[in-house]
Write a protein that holds these residues in place. Sequence first.
Motif, mmCIF file in Angstrom:
data_model
loop_
_atom_site.group_PDB
_atom_site.id
_atom_site.type_symbol
_atom_site.label_atom_id
_atom_site.label_comp_id
_atom_site.label_asym_id
_atom_site.label_seq_id
_atom_site.Cartn_x
_atom_site.Cartn_y
_atom_site.Cartn_z
ATOM 1 N N GLY A 1 0.812 -1.216 0.000
ATOM 2 C CA GLY A 1 0.000 0.000 0.000
ATOM 3 C C GLY A 1 0.838 1.254 0.000
ATOM 4 O O GLY A 1 0.556 2.216 -0.741
ATOM 5 N N ILE A 2 1.896 1.270 0.804
ATOM 6 C CA ILE A 2 2.789 2.430 0.887
ATOM 7 C C ILE A 2 3.514 2.645 -0.441
ATOM 8 O O ILE A 2 3.624 3.761 -0.951
ATOM 9 N N ILE A 3 4.004 1.539 -1.009
ATOM 10 C CA ILE A 3 4.772 1.615 -2.257
ATOM 11 C C ILE A 3 3.886 2.071 -3.414
ATOM 12 O O ILE A 3 4.271 2.932 -4.216
ATOM 13 N N GLU A 4 2.694 1.509 -3.494
ATOM 14 C CA GLU A 4 1.784 1.891 -4.583
ATOM 15 C C GLU A 4 1.315 3.333 -4.441
ATOM 16 O O GLU A 4 1.145 4.040 -5.442
ATOM 17 N N ALA A 5 1.119 3.784 -3.193
ATOM 18 C CA ALA A 5 0.706 5.174 -2.971
ATOM 19 C C ALA A 5 1.778 6.147 -3.445
ATOM 20 O O ALA A 5 1.482 7.284 -3.814
ATOM 21 N N ALA A 6 3.034 5.678 -3.449
ATOM 22 C CA ALA A 6 4.145 6.516 -3.914
ATOM 23 C C ALA A 6 4.306 6.448 -5.427
ATOM 24 O O ALA A 6 5.178 7.118 -5.994
ATOM 25 N N GLY A 7 3.492 5.625 -6.093
ATOM 26 C CA GLY A 7 3.554 5.527 -7.544
ATOM 27 C C GLY A 7 4.494 4.464 -8.066
ATOM 28 O O GLY A 7 4.785 4.422 -9.268
ATOM 29 N N ALA A 8 4.972 3.579 -7.177
ATOM 30 C CA ALA A 8 5.888 2.511 -7.590
ATOM 31 C C ALA A 8 5.167 1.163 -7.544
ATOM 32 O O ALA A 8 3.972 1.090 -7.247
ATOM 33 N N ARG A 9 5.911 0.091 -7.800
ATOM 34 C CA ARG A 9 5.315 -1.241 -7.821
ATOM 35 C C ARG A 9 6.098 -2.183 -6.916
ATOM 36 O O ARG A 9 7.308 -2.365 -7.103
ATOM 37 N N ALA A 10 5.412 -2.765 -5.951
ATOM 38 C CA ALA A 10 6.023 -3.805 -5.131
ATOM 39 C C ALA A 10 6.198 -5.040 -6.004
ATOM 40 O O ALA A 10 5.228 -5.575 -6.539
ATOM 41 N N HIS A 11 7.436 -5.468 -6.158
ATOM 42 C CA HIS A 11 7.728 -6.539 -7.117
ATOM 43 C C HIS A 11 8.139 -7.842 -6.450
ATOM 44 O O HIS A 11 7.834 -8.929 -6.953
ATOM 45 N N ALA A 12 8.850 -7.764 -5.327
ATOM 46 C CA ALA A 12 9.372 -8.981 -4.708
ATOM 47 C C ALA A 12 9.650 -8.740 -3.224
ATOM 48 O O ALA A 12 9.692 -7.597 -2.759
ATOM 49 N N VAL A 13 9.845 -9.846 -2.514
ATOM 50 C CA VAL A 13 10.170 -9.801 -1.087
ATOM 51 C C VAL A 13 11.352 -10.721 -0.829
ATOM 52 O O VAL A 13 11.399 -11.840 -1.352
ATOM 53 N N ALA A 14 12.305 -10.249 -0.036
ATOM 54 C CA ALA A 14 13.415 -11.081 0.413
ATOM 55 C C ALA A 14 13.310 -11.232 1.922
ATOM 56 O O ALA A 14 13.179 -10.240 2.635
ATOM 57 N N ILE A 15 13.349 -12.471 2.391
ATOM 58 C CA ILE A 15 13.269 -12.738 3.831
ATOM 59 C C ILE A 15 14.418 -13.651 4.245
ATOM 60 O O ILE A 15 15.047 -14.296 3.399
ATOM 61 N N ALA A 16 14.665 -13.700 5.535
ATOM 62 C CA ALA A 16 15.739 -14.551 6.042
ATOM 63 C C ALA A 16 15.296 -16.005 6.146
ATOM 64 O O ALA A 16 16.014 -16.912 5.727
ATOM 65 N N LEU A 17 14.094 -16.237 6.699
ATOM 66 C CA LEU A 17 13.644 -17.607 6.943
ATOM 67 C C LEU A 17 12.192 -17.788 6.521
ATOM 68 O O LEU A 17 11.317 -17.023 6.937
ATOM 69 N N ASP A 18 11.965 -18.798 5.700
ATOM 70 C CA ASP A 18 10.616 -19.215 5.339
ATOM 71 C C ASP A 18 10.229 -20.351 6.279
ATOM 72 O O ASP A 18 10.788 -21.449 6.200
ATOM 73 N N ARG A 19 9.262 -20.093 7.169
ATOM 74 C CA ARG A 19 8.860 -21.105 8.159
ATOM 75 C C ARG A 19 8.074 -22.254 7.533
ATOM 76 O O ARG A 19 7.882 -23.278 8.175
ATOM 77 N N GLN A 20 7.641 -22.099 6.304
ATOM 78 C CA GLN A 20 6.930 -23.165 5.582
ATOM 79 C C GLN A 20 5.794 -23.760 6.419
ATOM 80 O O GLN A 20 5.646 -24.972 6.500
ATOM 81 N N GLU A 21 5.019 -22.886 7.048
ATOM 82 C CA GLU A 21 3.896 -23.389 7.830
ATOM 83 C C GLU A 21 2.616 -22.646 7.485
ATOM 84 O O GLU A 21 2.644 -21.544 6.932
ATOM 85 N N MET A 22 1.501 -23.269 7.793
ATOM 86 C CA MET A 22 0.198 -22.700 7.492
ATOM 87 C C MET A 22 0.052 -21.316 8.112
ATOM 88 O O MET A 22 0.384 -21.117 9.284
ATOM 89 N N ALA A 23 -0.469 -20.391 7.333
ATOM 90 C CA ALA A 23 -0.869 -19.098 7.887
ATOM 91 C C ALA A 23 -2.193 -19.304 8.621
ATOM 92 O O ALA A 23 -2.798 -20.385 8.560
ATOM 93 N N THR A 24 -2.638 -18.288 9.336
ATOM 94 C CA THR A 24 -3.934 -18.367 9.997
ATOM 95 C C THR A 24 -4.827 -17.241 9.501
ATOM 96 O O THR A 24 -4.355 -16.166 9.158
ATOM 97 N N ASP A 25 -6.111 -17.509 9.458
ATOM 98 C CA ASP A 25 -7.103 -16.530 9.022
ATOM 99 C C ASP A 25 -8.238 -16.554 10.035
ATOM 100 O O ASP A 25 -8.949 -17.552 10.146
ATOM 101 N N ASN A 26 -8.347 -15.466 10.822
ATOM 102 C CA ASN A 26 -9.355 -15.396 11.888
ATOM 103 C C ASN A 26 -9.252 -16.569 12.849
ATOM 104 O O ASN A 26 -10.254 -17.157 13.270
ATOM 105 N N GLY A 27 -8.002 -16.910 13.176
ATOM 106 C CA GLY A 27 -7.765 -17.970 14.144
ATOM 107 C C GLY A 27 -7.820 -19.380 13.588
ATOM 108 O O GLY A 27 -7.569 -20.347 14.309
#
Length: 226
Positions: free
Chosen positions: A143-169
């Motif tokens: 949202g911040i990047i698009e509001a500035a007129g740019a495009r969020a293209h990719a994400v770099a992270i240190a660790l992928d936990r490879q586990e299920m996300a949660t949605d409303n618990g």
Amino acid sequence: MVAGGSQDPLAQEFVQFAVESGVLRFGEFKTKAGRLSPYFFNAGLFDDGAKLGRLAQFYAKRILASGIGFDMLFGPAYKGIPLAAAVAIELARLGRNLPYAYNRKEAKDHGEGGSLVGAPVRGRVLIVDDVMSAGTAVRESIGIIEAAGARAHAVAIALDRQEMATDNGEDSPYSAVQYVRDRLGLEVCAIARLSDLLQYLQQHSGDAIGAHYPQVLAYRQRYGVE
């Protein structure tokens, strides 16, 4: 799901570095999702110049090896700020001098004002963060990047936990990384994944650290995704 497959030398080196730095710990830890995890990764403990510099080397190597194209770096407040700065320095050392920016949690109403600091946010933006639990921080960054007129293209992270996300618990059939990649349309690269951690523990079965393998494996079998 068990450890296996070909070994990723960079990931194995990173896991060892994280363990030796006390960033990757084992025991019983409650996650944001309310789960009891047998391991905990706290990137805030890369807390001196040498550790942060070496961490940036891992990020830069993984980012460059990924082949992801991008024009600048963005560090979401707060943990992403030093990460983006350190990675920008390391990339410049390796011959890729790129601009970077970050956001404030609260907009500044004096001086230059606004919530963004650093270079103008333009082009294809690579977001640098530590881990992803639900993709919430990434959505905020988009949202911040698009509001500035740019495009969020990719994400770099240190660790992928490879586990299920949660949605409303409730457990979701996908991980935060899968959500960001498949539903938000961003490329994702991680220095290491939970499967790499399992390989590391399995290979140290004769050491005290290897004793944590059964608990981490059981956690992956219960909550894991590819």
